[in-house]
Design an enzyme around this catalytic site. Structure first.
Site, PDB file in Angstrom:
ATOM      1  N   TYR A   1       0.844  -1.200   0.000  1.00 18.51           N
ATOM      2  CA  TYR A   1       0.000   0.000   0.000  1.00 18.51           C
ATOM      3  C   TYR A   1       0.881   1.252   0.000  1.00 18.51           C
ATOM      4  O   TYR A   1       0.691   2.162  -0.806  1.00 18.51           O
ATOM      5  CB  TYR A   1      -0.889  -0.024   1.239  1.00 18.51           C
ATOM      6  CG  TYR A   1      -1.704   1.223   1.489  1.00 18.51           C
ATOM      7  CD1 TYR A   1      -2.869   1.471   0.779  1.00 18.51           C
ATOM      8  CD2 TYR A   1      -1.319   2.140   2.469  1.00 18.51           C
ATOM      9  CE1 TYR A   1      -3.623   2.610   1.031  1.00 18.51           C
ATOM     10  CE2 TYR A   1      -2.073   3.273   2.727  1.00 18.51           C
ATOM     11  CZ  TYR A   1      -3.219   3.509   2.007  1.00 18.51           C
ATOM     12  OH  TYR A   1      -3.961   4.629   2.257  1.00 18.51           O
TER      13      TYR A   1
ATOM     14  N   LYS B   1       1.244   4.063  -2.950  1.00 17.29           N
ATOM     15  CA  LYS B   1       0.992   5.492  -2.684  1.00 17.29           C
ATOM     16  C   LYS B   1       2.219   6.328  -3.072  1.00 17.29           C
ATOM     17  O   LYS B   1       2.086   7.410  -3.632  1.00 17.29           O
ATOM     18  CB  LYS B   1       0.642   5.710  -1.210  1.00 17.29           C
ATOM     19  CG  LYS B   1      -0.770   5.263  -0.836  1.00 17.29           C
ATOM     20  CD  LYS B   1      -1.831   6.149  -1.469  1.00 17.29           C
ATOM     21  CE  LYS B   1      -3.234   5.825  -0.991  1.00 17.29           C
ATOM     22  NZ  LYS B   1      -4.268   6.586  -1.738  1.00 17.29           N
TER      23      LYS B   1
END
Lengths: 323, 323
Positions: free
Chosen positions: A146, A150
């Site tokens: 994640y 990002k």
């Protein structure tokens, strides 16, 4: 002024929609239409302007392009597969968080109008081999997929802005607490549920020790900051469109004591302390000591104390327990 | 031990191939086969093991997957659209440098054998809002699309390694000088051509001032370092697979004087000084002051002086002028 919120069904998307409905303008211009998009059609919001709802999977390029036929002037891109799920389902995270974000930037670029795009990044981009105090120039060494996705979104946001394709802004969100609603697959989910559920009369499990430190921000402040991010003139962002939002650092123990001050012993006694190795393996890689100088210089702000966060929850979001 | 070099037709790929042919082993194991892949079939290399040649566009996922049927144990991924071209042709850069690199990592992952992948990143990842002295923990704020795409490749390399899909290593190459061959579309092309062409009896144009500082490394040392990168045990790389290779800093003026020491006045007089705003707009965003502590700790090394680089060129690469 047309505004598109991708991830408009999430709690931050809904709160931004309500804030815009109340405000009526963005960057001094009248909002004429709000488009709310999410993987399923988002709940409606009462507003003094038209509101449309779209069920769109942004990882489907053609559908993402079609969404942008609404020709937004400002886009909030908040949609993501959250940390716990992106770690458990690597390919799903890559498809939505990387390919989906690229689709959003490409669709915004294709408009040819250089729309403002506020991309919600995350402090999960920090970790690994970095000094303990994080500055605006500290490298990103995410220890989750994640966080990596990002960080890639940030690089694209800055490069698409540098090329003049979009006018991007990529604030890194602290852990948002106290979130309303239900627990989700984010590894940080407990950082809200250990307050929210007890305040709503239910028990909750805390998977970390009381001395675990969190870099946090309230839902109220994140909404205020994200709207400000859309309004700050482009030239103020300089050569990097990504930066840490202001937040506060506190240990879970200190946050629990703040809840005790505001709401008494009863909710505190509803927390069960049960360390969870899977959650720990993710959140121990996060870093709480962040010095958000750039964001502060941009006029973005943080909460005054975690007592405030408890009060905001009681004022804005508490739901009567279903029992 | 099967080795695949993607970008095997480029000068570094060819030099690695020749070095491996001479060495015969990699990481203490006999090399049984070498696969050279590039956008057009690479020149062959005389070797004591089988050598195959592949013309593959890595941005074509099916073709990239097919290439990996050779089941490499070690992959050198050197292929890229270079900085000048990636800036002029944004979509080509994204297709090859981002999607192509992702295809390479995915194909390597699909083998299920966790192959070593040496991904050549670049010091073009540095720039923008960072302190002048670059440390291993300095953030990446590339000011070119090439740099952004390389930074994204690094993040993927580290995350794919953390997940156990590949065993990646992503050294950031300094400007490599003196490169053999012809000028290319890299913005740094002049950093070789102002030495190479004059040493080969031709004139060359220098588009920057003599006080422009470069972070550089010789072809000999980069080949030696890239092969070492494939041999260092995985656990030595820690939580970040990307790091600056060692290099040296010198101004163009100092490098020219080093050429004068080795080869006399005549080649120096063949340099024409004509500032070029397009080249300057790219290379002025690069940073020469890099402190490669991690790479030095890994046992990677740099040149002793630019005089060495001139001598290496004369020994390894000089071509008699065609005239």
């Amino acid at each position: 002024m047309r505004v598109l919120i991708i991830g408009g069904g999430g709690f931050i998307g809904q709160k931004i929609a309500k804030a815009l409905a109340e405000k009526g303008t963005l960057n001094g211009k009248q909002i004429t239409h709000l488009e709310l998009a999410d993987i399923t059609a988002p709940p409606t919001v009462v507003a003094p302007f038209g509101v449309s709802h779209h069920a769109v999977d942004i990882s489907d390029k053609a559908k993402c392009d079609a969404l942008f036929q609404c020709q937004p002037d400002v886009v909030f891109h908040l949609a993501a597969i959250v940390s716990g799920q992106a770690e458990a389902e690597f390919d799903t995270g890559m498809r939505v968080n990387l390919a989906g974000t690229l689709n959003v930037f490409e669709a915004a670029r294709a408009l040819g109008t250089k729309p403002v795009v506020v991309f919600s990044s995350s402090c999960a981009v920090y970790g690994g081999e970095i000094p303990d105090q994080i500055e605006d120039w500290t490298t990103l060494n995410p220890q989750t997929s994640y966080g990596a996705q990002k960080a890639i979104g940030e690089l694209l946001c800055t490069d698409y802005s540098r090329k003049g394709f979009i006018d991007g802004r990529a604030p890194r969100l602290p852990t948002i607490t106290i979130r309303p609603g239900k627990p989700n697959a984010a590894a940080s989910s407990f950082m809200s549920s250990i307050f929210r559920e007890p305040l709503q009369g239910q028990t909750a499990v805390c998977p970390v020790q009381p001395d675990y430190a969190v870099w946090y921000l309230s839902p109220r402040k994140v909404v205020e900051n994200l709207i400000k991010c859309a309004e700050i003139p482009a030239e103020k962002f300089g050569e990097n469109r990504a930066f840490a939002l202001p937040g506060r650092v506190a240990t879970i123990g200190e946050m629990v004591e703040a809840m005790r001050k505001v709401a008494g012993d009863e909710p505190v006694n509803r927390i069960k302390w049960e360390p969870d190795p899977v959650i720990l393996s993710i959140v121990m890689g996060w870093r709480p000591h962040i010095n958000p100088q750039k964001a502060l210089a941009l006029g973005l702000t943080t909460d005054d104390s975690f007592e405030d966060n408890v009060r905001y929850f009681l004022e804005d979001d508490i739901q009567v327990p279903a029992t």
